[in-house]
Scaffold this active site. Structure first.
Site: not given
Ligand code: AMP
Length: 194
Positions: A144, A13, A127, A88, A133
């Site tokens: 996750r 995404k 990745r 989320r 990361r």
């Molecule tokens: P992402 O880059 O979207 O995969 O986000 C990485 C991490 O950031 C996630 O595993 C969460 O720990 C945190 N995170 C990102 N967006 C949210 C959200 N909308 N609500 C809560 N935690 C978030």
């Protein structure tokens, strides 16, 4: 155009949202990127979020909503946005609906990228090697994915009921998936430009 892009971690995404940004001429707002920037800058909020993110859990709704509200108040959002990583869970759906209603800027469409878990695991391993990361290590990816299935899957059901969800097959080359998203957005884009 105001768009949400949904999908499991590693569904592509973020990559697709960056392309959509160029194609649609609207900013790409990733709550994961906003949080990673806060962690890198060592802000009090970033310090709170760091351990939670590294464990693969969700950061608290209040923290993320506060960051998002600030971002959506920036002038570049006037043309629309692509929201990546938010909402989320169902609480975040309610918060976003309320915020956008106050702004009189309802969503035009929600795209969900569908990718099977074996492909997700392979992609996040790559990745992890390429970008390092911390939350892409295999054990954290499993966590996750669990969080995604429990908390984020109902988000798509909400938008299905609202009649704005577009399901897109996320397996394939970047260009192919991008073309599928643009095709899925066809009707919504036409409605926005009228
Ligand atoms: P992402 O880059 O979207 O995969 O986000 C990485 C991490 O950031 C996630 O595993 C969460 O720990 C945190 N995170 C990102 N967006 C949210 C959200 N909308 N609500 C809560 N935690 C978030």
């Amino acid at each position: 155009m105001r768009l949400v892009i949904l999908g499991a971690p590693g569904s592509g995404k973020g990559t697709q949202a960056a392309r959509l940004k160029a194609a649609l001429g609207v900013p790409h707002i990733s709550t994961g990127d906003l949080l990673r920037a806060a962690v890198a800058a060592g802000t009090p909020l970033g310090l709170k979020a760091k351990a939670v993110m590294e464990a693969g859990h969700l950061v608290s709704d209040d923290i993320v909503l506060g960051m998002l509200e600030q971002r959506l108040a920036q002038p570049d959002v006037r043309t629309g946005f692509i929201l990546d990583g938010y909402p989320r869970n169902l609480e975040q759906v309610r918060a976003l609906d309320a915020l956008l209603a106050r702004m009189r800027q309802p969503l035009d469409a929600v795209v969900k990228l569908r990718v099977p878990s074996d492909v997700i695991i392979a992609r996040t391993e790559l990745r992890h090697k390429a970008e390092g990361r911390a939350d892409d290590d295999p054990a954290t990816v499993r966590k996750r994915l669990e969080v995604y299935a429990e908390q984020t899957a109902p988000v798509a059901e909400h938008y299905t009921r609202a009649g704005i969800l577009r399901l897109v097959d996320g397996v394939g080359a970047l260009d192919e998936v991008f073309a599928r998203i643009m095709a899925a957005l066809g009707a919504a884009r036409a409605a926005v430009s009228r």
